[in-house]
Enzyme design. Structure first.
Site, short mmCIF file in Angstrom:
data_model
loop_
_atom_site.label_atom_id
_atom_site.label_comp_id
_atom_site.label_asym_id
_atom_site.label_seq_id
_atom_site.Cartn_x
_atom_site.Cartn_y
_atom_site.Cartn_z
N PRO A 155 10.27 -3.16 -19.40
CA PRO A 155 11.43 -2.32 -19.08
C PRO A 155 11.99 -1.59 -20.31
CG PRO A 155 12.07 -4.63 -19.12
CD PRO A 155 10.56 -4.59 -19.23
N TYR A 156 11.87 -2.22 -21.47
CA TYR A 156 12.30 -1.59 -22.72
C TYR A 156 11.47 -0.34 -23.00
CZ TYR A 156 13.08 -1.27 -27.83
OH TYR A 156 13.38 -0.84 -29.10
#
Length: 258
Positions: A155-156
Protein backbone atom coordinates in the site's frame (compact mmCIF):
# COMPACT_ATOMS: atom_id res chain seq x y z
CA UNK A 1 24.59 31.79 1.27
CA UNK A 2 21.04 32.42 2.49
CA UNK A 3 19.31 30.53 -0.29
CA UNK A 4 15.81 31.11 1.10
CA UNK A 5 16.23 34.59 2.56
CA UNK A 6 12.83 36.11 3.44
CA UNK A 7 10.90 33.19 1.95
CA UNK A 8 8.02 31.45 3.72
CA UNK A 9 8.37 27.66 3.76
CA UNK A 10 5.65 25.26 4.89
CA UNK A 11 6.77 21.74 5.84
CA UNK A 12 4.18 19.03 6.41
CA UNK A 13 5.32 16.32 8.78
CA UNK A 14 7.87 18.87 9.93
CA UNK A 15 8.02 17.91 13.60
CA UNK A 16 10.43 14.98 13.25
CA UNK A 17 12.66 13.08 10.84
CA UNK A 18 13.31 14.46 7.38
CA UNK A 19 10.63 17.11 7.81
CA UNK A 20 12.23 18.54 10.95
CA UNK A 21 15.64 18.49 9.27
CA UNK A 22 14.19 20.42 6.33
CA UNK A 23 12.64 22.96 8.70
CA UNK A 24 16.02 23.49 10.39
CA UNK A 25 17.84 23.80 7.08
CA UNK A 26 15.26 26.20 5.63
CA UNK A 27 15.40 28.38 8.73
CA UNK A 28 19.18 28.33 8.53
CA UNK A 29 18.91 29.48 4.93
CA UNK A 30 16.92 32.55 5.95
CA UNK A 31 13.32 31.38 5.64
CA UNK A 32 10.37 31.85 7.93
CA UNK A 33 9.19 28.31 8.61
CA UNK A 34 5.82 26.75 9.40
CA UNK A 35 5.67 23.07 10.35
CA UNK A 36 2.65 20.82 10.63
CA UNK A 37 2.28 17.59 12.55
CA UNK A 38 -0.11 15.65 14.74
CA UNK A 39 1.89 15.88 17.97
CA UNK A 40 2.13 19.29 19.67
CA UNK A 41 5.04 18.43 21.98
CA UNK A 42 7.75 17.89 19.31
CA UNK A 43 6.18 20.59 17.15
CA UNK A 44 6.39 23.23 19.83
CA UNK A 45 9.85 22.06 20.88
CA UNK A 46 11.13 22.46 17.32
CA UNK A 47 9.61 25.91 17.01
CA UNK A 48 11.20 26.96 20.30
CA UNK A 49 14.55 25.69 18.99
CA UNK A 50 14.22 27.61 15.72
CA UNK A 51 13.09 30.79 17.42
CA UNK A 52 15.97 30.47 19.86
CA UNK A 53 18.29 30.51 16.85
CA UNK A 54 16.68 33.72 15.59
CA UNK A 55 14.30 32.30 12.99
CA UNK A 56 10.61 33.00 12.52
CA UNK A 57 8.80 29.72 13.14
CA UNK A 58 5.27 28.47 13.62
CA UNK A 59 3.78 25.09 14.57
CA UNK A 60 0.34 24.26 13.19
CA UNK A 61 -1.37 21.08 14.44
CA UNK A 62 -2.56 19.10 11.43
CA UNK A 63 -3.33 15.54 10.42
CA UNK A 64 -2.73 15.48 6.66
CA UNK A 65 -5.27 12.67 6.33
CA UNK A 66 -7.95 15.25 7.15
CA UNK A 67 -8.53 17.50 4.13
CA UNK A 68 -10.38 20.11 6.19
CA UNK A 69 -7.44 20.24 8.61
CA UNK A 70 -5.01 20.61 5.69
CA UNK A 71 -6.93 23.56 4.30
CA UNK A 72 -7.23 25.14 7.73
CA UNK A 73 -3.49 24.71 8.34
CA UNK A 74 -2.59 26.51 5.13
CA UNK A 75 -5.06 29.23 6.08
CA UNK A 76 -3.35 29.62 9.46
CA UNK A 77 0.05 30.00 7.79
CA UNK A 78 -1.33 32.57 5.35
CA UNK A 79 -2.88 34.52 8.22
CA UNK A 80 0.44 34.51 10.12
CA UNK A 81 2.89 35.18 7.28
CA UNK A 82 0.71 36.55 4.48
CA UNK A 83 1.90 34.01 1.92
CA UNK A 84 3.53 30.64 1.29
CA UNK A 85 6.45 30.65 -1.14
CA UNK A 86 7.49 27.01 -0.84
CA UNK A 87 5.96 23.74 0.30
CA UNK A 88 7.64 20.51 1.35
CA UNK A 89 5.44 17.44 1.66
CA UNK A 90 7.34 15.33 4.18
CA UNK A 91 4.53 13.73 6.19
CA UNK A 92 4.38 9.99 5.60
CA UNK A 93 3.12 6.62 6.77
CA UNK A 94 5.37 3.54 6.50
CA UNK A 95 3.33 0.81 8.22
CA UNK A 96 3.71 -2.56 6.53
CA UNK A 97 1.33 -4.58 4.38
CA UNK A 98 1.56 -7.06 1.50
CA UNK A 99 -0.92 -7.48 -1.31
CA UNK A 100 -2.51 -10.38 0.55
CA UNK A 101 -2.69 -9.06 4.13
CA UNK A 102 -3.43 -5.36 3.54
CA UNK A 103 -6.88 -4.43 4.79
CA UNK A 104 -9.01 -1.75 3.12
CA UNK A 105 -8.46 0.40 6.21
CA UNK A 106 -4.65 0.17 5.96
CA UNK A 107 -4.77 0.87 2.23
CA UNK A 108 -6.95 3.93 2.81
CA UNK A 109 -4.59 5.18 5.54
CA UNK A 110 -1.66 5.08 3.13
CA UNK A 111 -3.57 6.86 0.39
CA UNK A 112 -4.84 9.49 2.83
CA UNK A 113 -1.43 10.34 4.29
CA UNK A 114 1.00 9.60 1.46
CA UNK A 115 -1.07 10.83 -1.48
CA UNK A 116 -4.31 12.66 -0.66
CA UNK A 117 -2.71 14.91 1.96
CA UNK A 118 0.06 16.10 -0.39
CA UNK A 119 -2.52 16.58 -3.17
CA UNK A 120 -4.64 18.99 -1.14
CA UNK A 121 -1.67 20.76 0.42
CA UNK A 122 -0.40 21.46 -3.09
CA UNK A 123 -3.87 22.56 -4.12
CA UNK A 124 -4.07 25.13 -1.32
CA UNK A 125 -0.54 26.45 -1.78
CA UNK A 126 -0.74 26.67 -5.57
CA UNK A 127 -4.07 28.49 -5.27
CA UNK A 128 -2.37 31.13 -3.10
CA UNK A 129 0.54 31.45 -5.52
CA UNK A 130 -1.82 31.89 -8.47
CA UNK A 131 -3.92 34.45 -6.60
CA UNK A 132 -0.77 36.49 -6.02
CA UNK A 133 0.64 35.75 -9.49
CA UNK A 134 3.80 34.70 -7.69
CA UNK A 135 6.41 32.07 -8.49
CA UNK A 136 6.91 29.25 -6.03
CA UNK A 137 8.52 25.88 -5.39
CA UNK A 138 7.36 22.53 -4.05
CA UNK A 139 9.34 19.44 -3.11
CA UNK A 140 7.56 16.16 -2.45
CA UNK A 141 9.43 13.60 -0.35
CA UNK A 142 8.66 10.33 -2.11
CA UNK A 143 10.67 7.07 -1.92
CA UNK A 144 12.75 4.85 -4.15
CA UNK A 145 10.15 2.22 -3.29
CA UNK A 146 7.70 3.96 -5.63
CA UNK A 147 9.49 2.11 -8.42
CA UNK A 148 8.67 -1.31 -6.96
CA UNK A 149 9.70 -1.73 -3.36
CA UNK A 150 9.60 -4.72 -1.06
CA UNK A 151 6.62 -7.10 -0.98
CA UNK A 152 5.67 -5.87 2.51
CA UNK A 153 5.24 -2.29 1.27
CA UNK A 154 2.36 -2.81 -1.16
CA UNK A 155 0.00 0.00 0.00
CA UNK A 156 2.94 2.34 0.64
CA UNK A 157 4.27 1.74 -2.87
CA UNK A 158 0.84 2.31 -4.39
CA UNK A 159 0.53 5.69 -2.68
CA UNK A 160 4.10 6.85 -3.30
CA UNK A 161 3.93 5.85 -6.97
CA UNK A 162 0.81 7.96 -7.17
CA UNK A 163 2.65 10.89 -5.59
CA UNK A 164 5.45 10.57 -8.15
CA UNK A 165 2.95 10.73 -11.00
CA UNK A 166 1.12 13.61 -9.34
CA UNK A 167 4.39 15.52 -8.98
CA UNK A 168 5.01 15.34 -12.72
CA UNK A 169 1.39 16.22 -13.53
CA UNK A 170 1.28 19.33 -11.36
CA UNK A 171 4.73 20.44 -12.51
CA UNK A 172 3.58 20.22 -16.12
CA UNK A 173 0.30 22.00 -15.39
CA UNK A 174 1.92 24.97 -13.66
CA UNK A 175 5.25 25.43 -15.39
CA UNK A 176 3.98 28.55 -17.18
CA UNK A 177 2.99 29.95 -13.78
CA UNK A 178 6.68 29.69 -12.74
CA UNK A 179 5.73 27.19 -10.03
CA UNK A 180 8.37 24.47 -9.92
CA UNK A 181 7.48 21.09 -8.44
CA UNK A 182 10.03 18.32 -7.93
CA UNK A 183 10.19 15.06 -6.01
CA UNK A 184 12.92 13.32 -4.05
CA UNK A 185 13.00 9.52 -4.07
CA UNK A 186 14.85 8.88 -0.83
CA UNK A 187 16.28 5.51 0.15
CA UNK A 188 16.77 3.94 3.59
CA UNK A 189 17.12 6.89 5.95
CA UNK A 190 18.01 7.20 9.64
CA UNK A 191 15.05 8.89 11.34
CA UNK A 192 13.03 8.53 14.53
CA UNK A 193 10.19 7.11 12.47
CA UNK A 194 12.43 4.52 10.84
CA UNK A 195 13.71 3.45 14.24
CA UNK A 196 10.15 2.93 15.45
CA UNK A 197 9.26 1.04 12.26
CA UNK A 198 12.26 -1.28 12.53
CA UNK A 199 11.42 -2.09 16.14
CA UNK A 200 7.68 -2.50 15.55
CA UNK A 201 7.74 -4.55 12.35
CA UNK A 202 11.19 -6.15 12.15
CA UNK A 203 12.13 -6.90 15.77
CA UNK A 204 15.13 -4.55 15.68
CA UNK A 205 17.26 -3.84 18.74
CA UNK A 206 19.58 -0.95 19.61
CA UNK A 207 22.28 -2.15 17.20
CA UNK A 208 20.19 -2.16 14.03
CA UNK A 209 21.58 1.12 12.66
CA UNK A 210 25.18 -0.09 12.83
CA UNK A 211 24.32 -3.40 11.16
CA UNK A 212 22.27 -1.65 8.51
CA UNK A 213 25.11 0.75 7.75
CA UNK A 214 27.57 -2.09 7.26
CA UNK A 215 25.23 -3.62 4.69
CA UNK A 216 25.20 -0.48 2.53
CA UNK A 217 27.77 0.77 -0.03
CA UNK A 218 28.56 4.03 1.78
CA UNK A 219 28.68 2.38 5.19
CA UNK A 220 25.79 4.36 6.62
CA UNK A 221 22.08 5.00 6.27
CA UNK A 222 20.89 8.12 4.50
CA UNK A 223 21.08 11.14 6.78
CA UNK A 224 18.14 13.51 7.21
CA UNK A 225 20.31 16.64 7.45
CA UNK A 226 22.01 15.83 4.13
CA UNK A 227 18.64 15.32 2.45
CA UNK A 228 17.44 18.60 3.94
CA UNK A 229 20.30 20.58 2.42
CA UNK A 230 19.39 19.23 -1.02
CA UNK A 231 15.72 20.06 -0.47
CA UNK A 232 16.68 23.65 0.33
CA UNK A 233 18.64 23.76 -2.93
CA UNK A 234 15.59 22.52 -4.86
CA UNK A 235 13.38 25.11 -3.18
CA UNK A 236 15.79 27.91 -4.00
CA UNK A 237 16.50 29.85 -7.18
CA UNK A 238 19.86 28.06 -7.36
CA UNK A 239 18.10 25.02 -8.82
CA UNK A 240 17.24 27.16 -11.81
CA UNK A 241 14.49 25.94 -14.15
CA UNK A 242 14.33 22.35 -12.87
CA UNK A 243 10.75 21.13 -12.56
CA UNK A 244 8.92 17.82 -12.89
CA UNK A 245 12.00 15.84 -11.87
CA UNK A 246 11.96 12.86 -9.53
CA UNK A 247 15.51 12.65 -8.21
CA UNK A 248 16.99 9.55 -6.58
CA UNK A 249 18.62 10.12 -3.20
CA UNK A 250 20.05 6.68 -2.58
CA UNK A 251 23.28 4.72 -2.61
CA UNK A 252 21.87 1.80 -4.59
CA UNK A 253 21.64 2.22 -8.35
CA UNK A 254 18.14 1.23 -9.32
CA UNK A 255 18.27 -1.13 -12.28
CA UNK A 256 21.91 -2.02 -11.68
CA UNK A 257 22.65 -5.73 -11.25
CA UNK A 258 25.74 -7.55 -9.92
Amino acid sequence: MSLLQDKVVLVSGGTQGVGAAVARAAAGAGAAVAVTGRRPEPGNALVDELRGAGARALYVPCDVADVAAVRAAVGTVLAEYGRVDSLVNAAGLTSRGTLLDTTPELFDDHIAINLRGPFFLMQAVVADLLARKAPGTIVNIISTSELGGQPYLAPYVAAKAGLAGLTRNVAHAHRWDRIRINGLDIGWTDTEGEDATQRAFHGADDGWRERAGKSLPMGKLGQADEIAEFVVFLLSDRSGVVTGSILDWDQNVLGGLD
